[in-house]
Each structure stands twice: as structure tokens, then as C-alpha cells.
Write an enzyme that holds these catalytic residues in place. Structure first.
Site, short mmCIF file in Angstrom:
data_model
loop_
_atom_site.label_atom_id
_atom_site.label_comp_id
_atom_site.label_asym_id
_atom_site.label_seq_id
_atom_site.Cartn_x
_atom_site.Cartn_y
_atom_site.Cartn_z
N THR A 66 0.59 1.55 -0.68
CA THR A 66 0.28 2.81 -1.38
C THR A 66 0.39 2.64 -2.89
OG1 THR A 66 1.13 4.05 0.50
CG2 THR A 66 0.96 5.25 -1.57
N GLY A 101 9.47 1.14 0.24
CA GLY A 101 10.91 1.20 0.44
C GLY A 101 11.56 -0.14 0.08
N GLU A 133 3.05 6.49 6.72
CA GLU A 133 2.36 5.77 7.79
C GLU A 133 1.14 6.52 8.28
OE1 GLU A 133 4.05 2.70 8.04
OE2 GLU A 133 1.91 2.44 8.36
C1 LIG Z 1 10.23 1.50 9.54
C2 LIG Z 1 9.03 2.25 9.08
C3 LIG Z 1 9.17 2.87 7.69
C4 LIG Z 1 7.81 3.32 7.23
C5 LIG Z 1 7.80 3.66 5.76
C6 LIG Z 1 6.39 4.03 5.37
C7 LIG Z 1 5.44 3.07 5.17
C8 LIG Z 1 4.07 3.46 4.80
O1 LIG Z 1 3.74 4.61 4.65
S1 LIG Z 1 2.97 2.14 4.65
C9 LIG Z 1 1.48 2.90 4.11
C10 LIG Z 1 0.82 3.71 5.23
N1 LIG Z 1 -0.46 4.12 4.81
C11 LIG Z 1 -1.37 4.61 5.67
O2 LIG Z 1 -1.13 4.83 6.84
C12 LIG Z 1 -2.73 4.86 5.08
C13 LIG Z 1 -3.56 5.79 5.95
N2 LIG Z 1 -4.98 5.52 5.78
C14 LIG Z 1 -5.65 4.71 6.68
O3 LIG Z 1 -5.14 4.21 7.64
C15 LIG Z 1 -7.14 4.54 6.42
O4 LIG Z 1 -7.43 4.74 5.05
C16 LIG Z 1 -8.00 5.53 7.24
C17 LIG Z 1 -7.85 5.18 8.70
C18 LIG Z 1 -7.56 6.95 6.99
C19 LIG Z 1 -9.43 5.43 6.81
O5 LIG Z 1 -9.68 4.04 6.70
P1 LIG Z 1 -11.17 3.58 6.38
O6 LIG Z 1 -11.22 2.12 6.24
O7 LIG Z 1 -11.69 4.41 5.27
O8 LIG Z 1 -11.78 3.88 7.73
P2 LIG Z 1 -12.88 4.89 8.17
O9 LIG Z 1 -12.28 6.24 8.34
O10 LIG Z 1 -14.09 4.74 7.31
O11 LIG Z 1 -13.15 4.25 9.55
C20 LIG Z 1 -13.69 2.91 9.62
C21 LIG Z 1 -13.52 2.42 11.02
O12 LIG Z 1 -12.25 1.74 11.10
C22 LIG Z 1 -11.48 2.27 12.14
N3 LIG Z 1 -10.09 2.15 11.76
C23 LIG Z 1 -9.51 2.69 10.69
N4 LIG Z 1 -8.20 2.35 10.67
C24 LIG Z 1 -7.97 1.59 11.77
C25 LIG Z 1 -6.80 0.95 12.32
N5 LIG Z 1 -5.59 1.05 11.74
N6 LIG Z 1 -6.95 0.25 13.45
C26 LIG Z 1 -8.14 0.17 14.04
N7 LIG Z 1 -9.31 0.76 13.60
C27 LIG Z 1 -9.19 1.46 12.46
C28 LIG Z 1 -11.94 3.70 12.26
O13 LIG Z 1 -11.62 4.21 13.53
C29 LIG Z 1 -13.42 3.54 12.04
O14 LIG Z 1 -13.99 3.05 13.21
P3 LIG Z 1 -15.47 3.53 13.57
O15 LIG Z 1 -15.37 5.03 13.75
O16 LIG Z 1 -15.79 2.79 14.82
O17 LIG Z 1 -16.33 3.16 12.37
C1 LIG Z 2 9.45 8.73 2.45
C2 LIG Z 2 8.18 7.92 2.24
C3 LIG Z 2 8.22 6.54 2.36
C4 LIG Z 2 7.07 5.80 2.12
N1 LIG Z 2 7.14 4.43 2.21
C5 LIG Z 2 6.03 3.69 1.93
C6 LIG Z 2 6.10 2.27 1.97
O1 LIG Z 2 7.14 1.70 2.25
N2 LIG Z 2 4.98 1.56 1.68
C7 LIG Z 2 3.79 2.18 1.37
O2 LIG Z 2 2.81 1.48 1.12
N3 LIG Z 2 3.69 3.54 1.34
C8 LIG Z 2 4.78 4.30 1.63
N4 LIG Z 2 4.70 5.66 1.60
C9 LIG Z 2 3.47 6.29 1.16
C10 LIG Z 2 2.73 6.98 2.29
O3 LIG Z 2 2.13 6.02 3.12
C11 LIG Z 2 1.67 7.92 1.69
O4 LIG Z 2 2.36 8.96 1.02
C12 LIG Z 2 0.77 8.50 2.76
O5 LIG Z 2 -0.08 7.49 3.26
C13 LIG Z 2 -0.08 9.67 2.25
O6 LIG Z 2 -0.86 9.27 1.15
P1 LIG Z 2 -0.74 10.09 -0.22
O7 LIG Z 2 0.68 10.26 -0.55
O8 LIG Z 2 -1.64 9.46 -1.20
O9 LIG Z 2 -1.29 11.54 0.14
P2 LIG Z 2 -2.84 11.99 0.07
O10 LIG Z 2 -3.67 11.12 0.92
O11 LIG Z 2 -3.21 12.17 -1.35
O12 LIG Z 2 -2.72 13.41 0.83
C14 LIG Z 2 -2.57 14.62 0.07
C15 LIG Z 2 -3.31 15.71 0.82
O13 LIG Z 2 -4.71 15.37 0.84
C16 LIG Z 2 -5.22 15.50 2.16
N5 LIG Z 2 -6.27 14.49 2.40
C17 LIG Z 2 -6.31 13.21 1.95
N6 LIG Z 2 -7.40 12.58 2.41
C18 LIG Z 2 -8.08 13.49 3.16
C19 LIG Z 2 -9.28 13.44 3.92
N7 LIG Z 2 -10.04 12.33 3.98
N8 LIG Z 2 -9.65 14.56 4.60
C20 LIG Z 2 -8.89 15.67 4.55
N9 LIG Z 2 -7.75 15.79 3.84
C21 LIG Z 2 -7.35 14.70 3.16
C22 LIG Z 2 -4.02 15.20 3.06
O14 LIG Z 2 -4.22 15.80 4.35
C23 LIG Z 2 -2.87 15.86 2.29
O15 LIG Z 2 -2.83 17.23 2.65
C24 LIG Z 2 5.85 6.45 1.81
C25 LIG Z 2 5.81 7.83 1.71
C26 LIG Z 2 6.97 8.58 1.93
C27 LIG Z 2 6.91 10.07 1.82
#
Ligand SMILES: CCCCC/C=C/C(=O)SCCNC(=O)CCNC(=O)[C@H](O)C(C)(C)COP(=O)(O)OP(=O)(O)OC[C@H]1O[C@@H](n2cnc3c(N)ncnc32)[C@H](O)[C@@H]1OP(=O)(O)O
Ligand SMILES: Cc1cc2nc3c(=O)[nH]c(=O)nc-3n(C[C@H](O)[C@H](O)[C@H](O)COP(=O)(O)OP(=O)(O)OC[C@H]3O[C@@H](n4cnc5c(N)ncnc54)[C@H](O)[C@@H]3O)c2cc1C
Length: 644
Positions: free
Chosen positions: A150, A189, A432
Site C-alpha cells: 500500500t 506493519g 487486506e
Molecule cells: C497477519 C495479517 C496482517 C495483515 C495486515 C494488512 C496487510 C495488508 O493490508 S497488505 C495490502 C492488502 N491490499 C489489498 O488487499 C489490495 C486490494 N486490491 C486488490 O486486491 C486488487 O486491486 C483488486 C482485486 C481490487 C483489483 O485488482 P485488479 O488487478 O485491478 O483486478 P481487476 O478487478 O481488474 O480484475 C482482474 C482479474 O484479476 C482477478 N483477480 C484480482 N485479484 C485476484 C487475486 N488476488 N487472485 C486471483 N484473481 C484475482 C479478478 O477476479 C479479475 O478476473 P477476471 O474477472 O477473470 O478478469
Molecule cells: C491496521 C492496518 C494495517 C495495514 N497493514 C498493511 C500492511 O502491512 N501492508 C500493506 O501493504 N498495507 C497495509 N494496510 C493498508 C490496507 O491494505 C489498505 O488500507 C486497504 O487496502 C484499503 O486501501 P486504501 O486505504 O487506499 O482505501 P481506498 O481504496 O482508498 O478506500 C477508500 C474508500 O474508497 C472506496 N473504493 C475504493 N475503490 C473502489 C472501487 N473500485 N469501487 C467502489 N469503491 C471503491 C472504498 O470502498 C472505501 O470506501 C493496512 C491498513 C490498516 C488499516
């Protein structure tokens, strides 16, 4: 000195249970071996006095809290390392074990991301040679990592990430750079002060062409001095709603060079001369996120079970008010409103735990398929991981809040532990994969499935009912299976409604993207209903499956909890059940059917209006009627909470 006496009300409640507690414990742990393993790990930790705070952490400064969390993290990891060496197995490092152990120190650990994402990414995305070089060091914490994906400007939209990794064939290195302020990594984190390595997700450039986001293993701090390396800007992002000791940080690169071999090359590669070798699917880069989403379902169940236990115990010992003058104040557990708040939390913790186990099995089978080059199940598992992560974390967080409120003012005390549990579950709704975004991902899959269903194409298991739905004989019996059919009817109705919504907007001149956006509220609703049907069906089927091998007394109580879960959610979604117009693919409509007024007169049933819209839902109505009747009028002592 006052001896800690267990409250008599609590002792009396516990004496009333009607089943074998150890048998339930084994069921929750996944078997006797699971209980033994958990107790061994817990016993290793629970007696370490350094893990218990003399001063409540809320009275410590941010720096003291962090140092306290680091101290506890080191103790826990050393104990786990000892366990690994003693058993010469990495079982203790299994994500579920790891999460449990780290959560036994009240504060979120600064090494959570190391164990929860850095190590799994090496497992899942590093080549065999790279695992050879890095895995043991990571498991023994000779290097401490995090997962830096992120950025300030992008969390959801991964393809919009701005950090660049440009290949320089002359030196066989990648140059990492943060071209803008919004490209700074933000949130990872452990990044603030703890990690000296990280997985960095960046746009890969080679021979002036962009190949999209890929993962790189990057050392960011000196192994001896722990100071940031030249070209690295890193620090803490500051206070948050919760997770105060997770040490979330920021990271910026100024033309920072890493060896070519530090690109994780299990799936795609860049050769020495800069040629790019594509992976079987560019979505494999997203693999770690799918793993964590799958784990979050079980973690949501675990955190909710903690909150439900606190609330149930408090409800047994708290006495309040005097409905009958002159009589002793009753336990608040005797109030039906209190049961209505707490029992669904208990039921949901079981529902999510069993669904999380089912999803983990599906994920494990997918991982095996991927190793064989078979990607067939990837789309469905992505859709399942997305909606189940979203709904489980949201249900868990809102029910944790409901448990807190059920404990009145004492639930607001830090010493209740509700604030810590709430802060942790609130984070899971966002990280996530943000709640709405995840449900829209599942909706993308459902729209495709609906189109295939209309064409009569056989669908994957969790959506197969969309084709066979209108062929199913409506269930005229009063069973939970009829309610599950009703949830399928609602899911089909909502999927159809969303698909029709997109079609309507396209016919009115919008392009697909605008039509999708205009229908997106319905799309989110369709995913919610699809997901609720999965949780209801999985919970019920898992209980039926396990009941056959457990004692009758325990089976009865678990059956009650699954019936409670089904009838609770029908009542919560009664509007959807009334509205669902089962317009099967053959376009015949079921007629409105009037229905005798409910037999039960409690406010939950009398509020349940008579008109319903389909024969299937009629059967559902009958089931709900009786199930809800039992739930409302059954005295709490038949809902056994003695184990709490
Ligand atoms: C111990 C745990 C602590 C955790 C602490 C926190 C950590 C974090 O937060 S890490 C950061 C986490 N961030 C996210 O989760 C980001 C969320 N966003 C996404 O996953 C992607 O941007 C998306 C899925 C929202 C969109 O990705 P994009 O490439 O733009 O995909 P499309 O919507 O255009 O779809 C393309 C195609 O790909 C398929 N797909 C997307 N993601 C996945 C996946 N993870 N695995 C498999 N397939 C995936 C999607 O279904 C589309 O398929 P088709 O519809 O067949 O084209
Ligand atoms: C406690 C905590 C720990 C984290 N740890 C990590 C980490 O270790 N590593 C890491 O990489 N990240 C980490 N993250 C980041 C986390 O993965 C992101 O905050 C999360 O993926 C959401 O993205 P964003 O914050 O940019 O929110 P945004 O995507 O900007 O979302 C803001 C708003 O926009 C809306 N929105 C965004 N896109 C769309 C769309 N296509 N259609 C409709 N609505 C939409 C959402 O629904 C939401 O209401 C952490 C976050 C938190 C809170």
C-alpha cells in the site's frame, strides 16, 4: 489476602451445562491433537511473567508501549523457536498457531507482519533458490520483514501503485524509486522501527516497458546498526484507532539499487539481459493477499469467540433491576434482549470458524492445483476469499461491539479487553482488501456466473444452484434445509436484480463501466447474499457432518446454535425474503401466497408480516416460524452457555 473466588452465579451456570466440555473443546480445536497442540503452546507462554503487565499499557507512552511489545514479541518468538527445535517441525509457525500465540500478548506484535505476510510471501512467491537463501533466516528471525504494498495514494487499486523497479542490465540490478509523495509506502506493519527487510510491490520496468506490479525482497536497514540504508526514508506513521503497537510505517526510495536476484521469481522472471518471462497468470502476484484473506475468516471467528466469552460470563454474573418488587435482582442473562445480543455472537463464532476451516481446505487444494499448473479454481476461490473475508470481518467487528454494549459501562473499560479486540477486528474490515471493494470483486464473478447460468452452462459448486434453482422442487417441509434454499432464492434474486440493473443502465445509454457503477449498490448486496448463503449452508452442513461422530448432548446444542444462526439471519433479512421474486430462468413467476398469522406472539414473530412471495419462501416462512418460535420462547438454560 483476598483469594480470587470464582463468582457463585458463574459456578452455578457452569454446573448446568448438558454436554462434555472437553468434547466441545476438541471440536473447536479441530480434534484432540489440536487441543493438545494448542495447550502445549499456550502453556509455554501463559506462565511467562514478563508477558503480564504491571502497568496497564494505556498508561504507557507510545515509545514504552512499542518497546513493551517488542520485548513480548521476542519472548514469544524465542518460545516458538524452542518449540520448533524441540519438535523439529515448523508446526508452531503455522499461521493459525502463530496468530494465536502473538495475540496472547495483549498488544499487536510488531513482528505480526513478519510472520503473517513476509514469511508466507517467501513460501508462496520465491523460487526454490531464493527460498534456500532466505527462508531459514526469516523463520529464525535473523532477518525481520514486512509486506510493503500500500502507498499513500493507492491501497485498493494495485495496478495504480507508483513505486517503480527499473531493471539495469549493465549492473544486473533493479533501481527502486518513489517518484512522488503519493508513491511512498504507507501502512506496512513493523516498518516504523522494527523491520530490516521487506517485500516491496512495485511496477516492474525492463527495456523501457512496464510489466505491471511484481514483488521484490529488499533490505532497508543495516543488519548491524539497524539504521536505514542510504536512499531509504522510513519511519512510523503515528497514532491510529487501534493496532498502536503494530509499528505501521512509511517507506520511500531514492534510486535504491537491489540485485536482480531479489525479484521474487517463482512466477515471473527477468533474465540477466532484461528479457521478461511471463508467469502463468499475473494474478499469482496477488497470492499472499488471498492467503491472508482466507486466514482472516478464522481470525475473525477467534476474536469474536473471545468477545462472546467475556459477554456471556459477564451476563451470568451481573445482576441488575427488579422486575418483581422484593425479589433479588435477576442475572442480566435472564433478559431475552440480553440473550438476543449474546447468543448470536456465540453462534456466529462457530459459524465463522467452521466456514473458515472449509475455506482453508479449499485454499489448500487450490495451492496444490497451482503447483501442478492448474489455475481452474483460482477465480472461484478469489471470489470466495473476497466475500468471506469482507462479511466475516464485518460481522465479527459489529458483534464485538454488540458484546461490548451488552456489558454496559464495564464493557467500556480497557480492562474488559473489548477496546483491544474491537481495534483489532475494526482493522480487518479495511486491511487486506477493503470491505466494499472485496464484495465488488465477488460481484464481478457472480455477474459472469449469472450469464453462464442463463446459457445453461454448468457452474462451479458455490453458484451451481443458479442454474438448477428453478428446477428444484420447492421444499414444503419445515427444515433448516428449506431456509438454506430460501437463502439461495434470495441470492439468485439479488444477482438477477443486479444483472438486470446493469442491463437497464446500458440500455439507457451508459457504457459498461458507468452501468456497473450505477448498479454497484445492488452488486454489493448480491455478493452479501451469496456470501450469507454460503455461511448458512456451510455451518449447517458442517454441524450435520460432525454431529454423527459426537455425543448427542453436544450435537443438540450445536444444532441449536446453527438453527439460531439461520433463523436470526432470515429475520435480519426478512425484507429480502419478502421481496425475492423467484423468477427462474424460464421466466415463470411464483404467485403471491397469503399466510396464516404467526402462532407465536413474541415481538420477533408478530413483527414478521404474513405476505410472502413464493412457494419456496413459504416453506422457508414455516421453518422460520417454528425455529424462531423455539428461539424466542426457549428458556436460556436450554441454550447451554455453561461452557463460557
Ligand atoms: C497477519 C495479517 C496482517 C495483515 C495486515 C494488512 C496487510 C495488508 O493490508 S497488505 C495490502 C492488502 N491490499 C489489498 O488487499 C489490495 C486490494 N486490491 C486488490 O486486491 C486488487 O486491486 C483488486 C482485486 C481490487 C483489483 O485488482 P485488479 O488487478 O485491478 O483486478 P481487476 O478487478 O481488474 O480484475 C482482474 C482479474 O484479476 C482477478 N483477480 C484480482 N485479484 C485476484 C487475486 N488476488 N487472485 C486471483 N484473481 C484475482 C479478478 O477476479 C479479475 O478476473 P477476471 O474477472 O477473470 O478478469
Ligand atoms: C491496521 C492496518 C494495517 C495495514 N497493514 C498493511 C500492511 O502491512 N501492508 C500493506 O501493504 N498495507 C497495509 N494496510 C493498508 C490496507 O491494505 C489498505 O488500507 C486497504 O487496502 C484499503 O486501501 P486504501 O486505504 O487506499 O482505501 P481506498 O481504496 O482508498 O478506500 C477508500 C474508500 O474508497 C472506496 N473504493 C475504493 N475503490 C473502489 C472501487 N473500485 N469501487 C467502489 N469503491 C471503491 C472504498 O470502498 C472505501 O470506501 C493496512 C491498513 C490498516 C488499516
Amino acid at each position: 489476602m483476598a483469594v480470587n473466588k470464582v463468582n457463585e452465579d458463574l459456578l452455578r451456570e457452569r454446573a448446568r451445562y448438558t454436554f462434555n466440555i472437553e468434547e466441545l473443546t476438541n471440536f473447536i480445536d479441530g480434534g484432540e491433537e489440536g487441543t493438545r497442540n494448542r495447550r502445549e503452546v499456550e502453556d509455554m507462554v501463559i506462565h511467562v511473567k514478563e508477558l503480564h503487565d504491571e502497568v496497564p499499557e494505556d498508561y504507557l507512552s507510545h515509545k514504552e508501549r512499542y518497546e513493551n511489545a517488542v520485548k513480548k514479541g521476542c519472548i514469544l518468538i524465542d518460545l516458538l523457536k524452542e518449540h520448533v527445535l524441540r519438535h523439529s517441525s515448523f508446526d508452531a509457525y503455522k499461521p493459525s498457531n502463530m496468530y494465536r500465540v502473538l495475540s496472547m500478548a495483549k498488544e499487536v506484535s510488531p513482528v505480526l507482519l513478519h510472520m503473517g505476510m513476509f514469511v508466507p510471501t517467501i513460501f508462496g512467491q520465491a523460487s526454490a533458490e531464493q527460498q534456500e537463501e532466505w527462508l531459514h533466516k526469516a523463520l529464525m528471525l535473523e532477518i525481520i520483514g514486512t509486506y510493503a504494498q500500500t502507498e499513500l495514494g493507492h491501497g485498493t487499486f494495485l495496478r495504480g501503485l507508483e513505486t517503480t523497479a527499473t531493471y539495469d542490465p549493465s549492473t544486473e540490478e533493479f533501481v527502486l524509486h518513489s517518484p512522488t509523495l503519493t508513491s511512498y509506502k504507507w501502512w506496512p506493519g513493523g516498518l516504523g522501527q522494527t523491520a530490516n527487510h521487506c517485500i516491496v510491490v512495485a511496477q516492474l520496468y525492463s527495456r523501457e516497458k512496464c510489466y505491471g506490479v511484481h514483488a521484490f525482497l529488499v533490505q532497508i536497514r543495516d543488519s548491524e546498526t539497524h539504521m536505514p540504508l542510504p536512499g531509504i526514508k522510513v519511519g512510523d506513521i503515528g497514532p491510529k484507532l487501534g493496532f498502536q503497537t503494530a509499528n505501521n510505517g512509511f517507506l520511500g526510495f531514492d534510486h535504491f539499487r537491489i540485485p536482480r536476484k531479489n525479484m521474487l521469481m517463482r512466477n515471473a522472471q527477468v533474465l540477466k539481459d532484461g528479457r521478461y518471462v511471463k508467469s502463468k497468470s499475473d494474478k499469482l502476484t496477488y497470492g499472499t493477499m488471498m492467503l491472508v484473506r482466507v486466514m482472516i475468516v478464522s481470525d475473525a471467528a477467534y476474536e469474536l469467540s473471545r468477545a462472546a466469552t467475556i459477554a456471556a460470563r459477564y451476563s451470568a454474573v451481573r445482576r441488575q433491576s427488579m422486575p418483581r418488587p422484593g425479589q433479588p435482582e435477576p442475572q442480566i442473562l435472564d433478559y431475552v434482549t440480553q440473550q438476543h445480543k449474546v447468543f448470536i455472537a456465540i453462534a456466529t463464532s462457530h459459524a465463522l470458524r467452521l466456514t473458515g476451516g472449509w475455506l482453508w481446505d479449499a485454499y489448500s487444494s487450490l495451492t496444490h492445483d497451482l503447483d501442478q499448473g492448474n489455475l481452474d479454481q483460482l477465480p472461484e476461490l478469489h471470489a470466495l476469499a473476497c466475500c468471506l473475508k469482507a462479511i466475516s470481518s464485518r460481522d465479527s467487528n459489529s458483534l464485538v461491539e454488540q458484546c461490548r454494549m451488552s456489558c454496559g459501562g464495564h464493557g467500556y473499560m480497557s480492562s474488559s479487553n473489548f477496546p483491544t479486540i474491537y481495534g483489532a477486528t475494526a482493522a480487518t474490515v479495511t486491511y487486506e482488501g477493503e470491505y466494499t471493494v472485496m464484495l465488488l470483486q465477488t460481484a464481478r464473478y457472480l455477474m459472469k456466473a449469472w450469464k453462464e447460468a442463463l446459457g445453461g452452462i454448468v457452474l462451479t459448486p458455490t453458484v451451481a444452484y443458479m442454474v438448477t434453482y428453478n428446477k428444484a422442487k420447492p421444499a414444503w417441509v419445515n427444515t433448516p434445509e428449506a431456509i438454506i434454499q430460501g437463502f439461495h432464492a434470495v441470492a439468485v434474486g439479488k444477482v438477477k436484480e443486479a444483472a438486470d440493473g446493469i442491463e437497464y443502465h446500458q440500455n439507457s445509454g451508459k457504457d459498461y463501466e458507468d452501468a456497473w457503477n450505477a448498479a454497484s449498490v445492488m452488486l454489493v448486496k448480491a455478493s452479501e447474499c451469496y456470501c450469507r448463503a454460503i455461511i448458512c449452508e456451510t455451518f449447517w452442513k458442517e454441524i450435520q457432518k460432525h454431529s454423527r461422530s459426537m455425543s448427542r448432548n453436544l450435537a443438540v446444542v450445536l444444532q441449536q446454535l446453527s438453527e439460531l444462526y439461520l433463523s436470526y439471519w432470515v429475520l435480519e433479512r426478512s425484507g429480502d425474503f419478502f421481496q425475492v421474486r423467484t423468477v427462474p430462468l424460464t421466466r415463470t413467476k411464483f404467485e403471491f401466497v397469503s399466510f396464516a398469522s404467526p402462532k407465536c406472539h413474541c415481538q420477533m414473530c408478530t413483527g414478521f408480516v404474513a405476505h410472502i412471495t413464493s412457494v419456496v419462501v413459504l416453506a422457508v416462512q414455516v421453518s422460520i416460524q417454528n425455529l424462531t418460535l423455539t428461539f424466542c420462547t426457549r428458556k436460556r438454560n436450554e441454550f447451554d452457555i455453561g461452557s463460557c
